[in-house]
Design a protein around this motif. Sequence first.
Motif, PDB file in Angstrom:
ATOM      1  N   ALA A 213       0.586  -1.809  -0.134  1.00 40.61           N
ATOM      2  CA  ALA A 213       0.001   0.219   0.094  1.00 40.61           C
ATOM      3  C   ALA A 213       0.761   1.060  -0.238  1.00 40.61           C
ATOM      4  N   VAL A 214       2.142   1.142   0.748  1.00 36.08           N
ATOM      5  CA  VAL A 214       1.961   1.905   0.402  1.00 36.08           C
ATOM      6  C   VAL A 214       3.303   2.383  -0.133  1.00 36.08           C
ATOM      7  N   VAL A 215       4.098   1.145  -1.001  1.00 39.56           N
ATOM      8  CA  VAL A 215       4.921   1.755  -2.466  1.00 39.56           C
ATOM      9  C   VAL A 215       3.755   2.036  -3.498  1.00 39.56           C
ATOM     10  N   ALA A 216       2.249   1.853  -3.668  1.00 36.52           N
ATOM     11  CA  ALA A 216       1.379   2.347  -4.806  1.00 36.52           C
ATOM     12  C   ALA A 216       0.820   3.565  -3.915  1.00 36.52           C
ATOM     13  N   ASP A 217       1.295   4.304  -3.115  1.00 34.40           N
ATOM     14  CA  ASP A 217       0.668   5.148  -2.791  1.00 34.40           C
ATOM     15  C   ASP A 217       1.916   6.338  -3.172  1.00 34.40           C
ATOM     16  N   LEU A 218       2.855   6.021  -2.558  1.00 33.03           N
ATOM     17  CA  LEU A 218       4.107   6.606  -3.229  1.00 33.03           C
ATOM     18  C   LEU A 218       4.524   7.069  -5.055  1.00 33.03           C
ATOM     19  N   LYS A 219       3.686   5.901  -5.851  1.00 30.88           N
ATOM     20  CA  LYS A 219       3.812   6.147  -6.779  1.00 30.88           C
ATOM     21  C   LYS A 219       2.704   7.083  -7.765  1.00 30.88           C
ATOM     22  N   ALA A 220       1.359   7.029  -6.844  1.00 27.23           N
ATOM     23  CA  ALA A 220       0.599   7.277  -7.124  1.00 27.23           C
ATOM     24  C   ALA A 220       0.814   8.717  -6.988  1.00 27.23           C
ATOM     25  N   THR A 221       1.296   9.587  -5.484  1.00 28.49           N
ATOM     26  CA  THR A 221       1.236  10.628  -5.635  1.00 28.49           C
ATOM     27  C   THR A 221       2.293  11.175  -6.503  1.00 28.49           C
ATOM     28  N   GLY A 222       2.816  10.765  -6.862  1.00 32.38           N
ATOM     29  CA  GLY A 222       4.464  11.514  -7.720  1.00 32.38           C
ATOM     30  C   GLY A 222       5.365  11.666  -7.125  1.00 32.38           C
ATOM     31  N   ALA A 223       5.892  10.928  -5.579  1.00 33.32           N
ATOM     32  CA  ALA A 223       6.640  10.789  -5.093  1.00 33.32           C
ATOM     33  C   ALA A 223       7.973  10.309  -5.562  1.00 33.32           C
ATOM     34  N   VAL A 224       7.581   9.487  -6.253  1.00 32.09           N
ATOM     35  CA  VAL A 224       8.961   9.042  -6.696  1.00 32.09           C
ATOM     36  C   VAL A 224       9.318   9.293  -7.925  1.00 32.09           C
ATOM     37  N   ALA A 225       8.144   9.715  -9.110  1.00 32.11           N
ATOM     38  CA  ALA A 225       8.549  10.736 -10.467  1.00 32.11           C
ATOM     39  C   ALA A 225       9.714  11.203  -9.404  1.00 32.11           C
ATOM     40  N   ARG A 226       8.912  12.203  -8.061  1.00 37.02           N
ATOM     41  CA  ARG A 226      10.245  13.587  -7.816  1.00 37.02           C
ATOM     42  C   ARG A 226      11.727  13.152  -7.438  1.00 37.02           C
ATOM     43  N   PHE A 227      11.288  11.980  -6.711  1.00 35.93           N
ATOM     44  CA  PHE A 227      13.219  11.476  -6.624  1.00 35.93           C
ATOM     45  C   PHE A 227      14.008  10.932  -7.942  1.00 35.93           C
ATOM     46  N   ILE A 228      12.957  10.671  -9.001  1.00 36.43           N
ATOM     47  CA  ILE A 228      13.875  10.600 -10.005  1.00 36.43           C
ATOM     48  C   ILE A 228      14.760  11.960 -10.786  1.00 36.43           C
ATOM     49  N   ALA A 229      13.663  12.419 -10.406  1.00 35.13           N
ATOM     50  CA  ALA A 229      13.689  14.161 -11.404  1.00 35.13           C
ATOM     51  C   ALA A 229      14.386  14.469 -10.006  1.00 35.13           C
ATOM     52  N   ARG A 230      14.271  14.477  -8.786  1.00 36.95           N
ATOM     53  CA  ARG A 230      15.604  14.856  -7.988  1.00 36.95           C
ATOM     54  C   ARG A 230      16.760  14.709  -8.395  1.00 36.95           C
ATOM     55  N   HIS A 231      17.431  13.241  -8.393  1.00 34.91           N
ATOM     56  CA  HIS A 231      18.557  13.589  -8.932  1.00 34.91           C
ATOM     57  C   HIS A 231      19.093  13.003 -10.329  1.00 34.91           C
ATOM     58  N   GLY A 232      18.291  13.878 -11.197  1.00 32.15           N
ATOM     59  CA  GLY A 232      18.099  13.637 -12.606  1.00 32.15           C
ATOM     60  C   GLY A 232      19.083  12.334 -13.203  1.00 32.15           C
ATOM     61  N   VAL A 233      17.923  11.211 -12.996  1.00 34.89           N
ATOM     62  CA  VAL A 233      18.299   9.932 -12.941  1.00 34.89           C
ATOM     63  C   VAL A 233      17.733  10.146 -14.550  1.00 34.89           C
ATOM     64  N   GLU A 234      18.752   9.164 -15.835  1.00 33.26           N
ATOM     65  CA  GLU A 234      17.977   9.258 -16.566  1.00 33.26           C
ATOM     66  C   GLU A 234      17.853   7.948 -16.579  1.00 33.26           C
ATOM     67  N   GLY A 235      16.760   7.122 -17.581  1.00 36.02           N
ATOM     68  CA  GLY A 235      16.588   5.706 -17.506  1.00 36.02           C
ATOM     69  C   GLY A 235      16.066   4.943 -16.308  1.00 36.02           C
ATOM     70  N   LEU A 236      15.486   5.440 -15.794  1.00 30.66           N
ATOM     71  CA  LEU A 236      14.540   5.229 -14.948  1.00 30.66           C
ATOM     72  C   LEU A 236      12.962   5.582 -15.151  1.00 30.66           C
ATOM     73  N   SER A 237      12.161   4.329 -14.924  1.00 30.95           N
ATOM     74  CA  SER A 237      10.637   4.870 -15.820  1.00 30.95           C
ATOM     75  C   SER A 237       9.765   4.071 -14.006  1.00 30.95           C
ATOM     76  N   VAL A 238       8.576   4.799 -13.546  1.00 26.10           N
ATOM     77  CA  VAL A 238       7.206   5.010 -12.509  1.00 26.10           C
ATOM     78  C   VAL A 238       6.651   3.794 -13.393  1.00 26.10           C
ATOM     79  N   PRO A 239       6.527   2.406 -13.377  1.00 27.94           N
ATOM     80  CA  PRO A 239       5.353   1.736 -13.376  1.00 27.94           C
ATOM     81  C   PRO A 239       3.787   1.996 -13.314  1.00 27.94           C
ATOM     82  N   SER A 240       3.326   1.759 -13.940  1.00 26.99           N
ATOM     83  CA  SER A 240       2.003   1.710 -13.413  1.00 26.99           C
ATOM     84  C   SER A 240       1.336   0.787 -12.911  1.00 26.99           C
ATOM     85  N   SER A 241       0.444   1.531 -11.914  1.00 20.66           N
ATOM     86  CA  SER A 241      -0.209   0.558 -10.776  1.00 20.66           C
ATOM     87  C   SER A 241      -1.393  -0.879 -11.512  1.00 20.66           C
TER      88      SER A 241
END
Length: 241
Positions: A213-241
Amino acid sequence: MTDEEARAHLALNGRLRVGINMANRLLVSGRDAGGDPAGVSPDVGRAIAQRLGVLVSFVEYPSPGALADGAQENAWDIGNIGADPDRATTICFTAPYAEIEATALVRDRSPLTQAHEIDQAGLTLAAKDRSAYGLWLKRNIRVATLVLVDPDQDPLDVFQARQLDVLTGLRSALLRDCQKVAGSRVLDGTFMTVSQAVGTPLARAAALPWLEAVVADLKATGAVARFIARHGVEGLSVPSS
């Protein structure tokens, strides 16, 4: 399961121990001012600790295989690692919070154009042993010859020294390797996708629905996408729920 119940399963001493694979430069980009690992994977670990209301400590590993071994040694409470059936004998996994393409590098003279074409008779493939993509290749390669490289070695060195036909790996790493190998190219497409997930030892499987449930929420709220953007990572994608 409530946060308090999850805390009783995952943070027995008031601290969440997070296993981190330091070898994956997409997920661990460096260290912060305090010397702790910095990157998408540590950020996910911190977010889970915050939900539990506990401190976080990182247990660092030089390879994903070593991290997986820690599940049997009670060395960590959650481990951020690629989900794989071979690892599921000791670890239960959430759905992935990020995905990484696995593909292949060849020399320009190779007739191959697509990553899914690498399983051919007469071809020799280099792969890092005990990596998520290496485990997949062990299960799925039928006619090509698979050369598994010790986790402490760089597969690129073996590929070059033995003049192998194909170097497999994560796309981001292979694009860097391509700059080191004159007359080489990275194939289009993928032969598999590494699903980066949160794992916990089977002995703590009761906490898995809470972690899911926590991982699903981190994806749905955009938190994981923000982590990726914060670190300037290319080559990672956030899968759909």
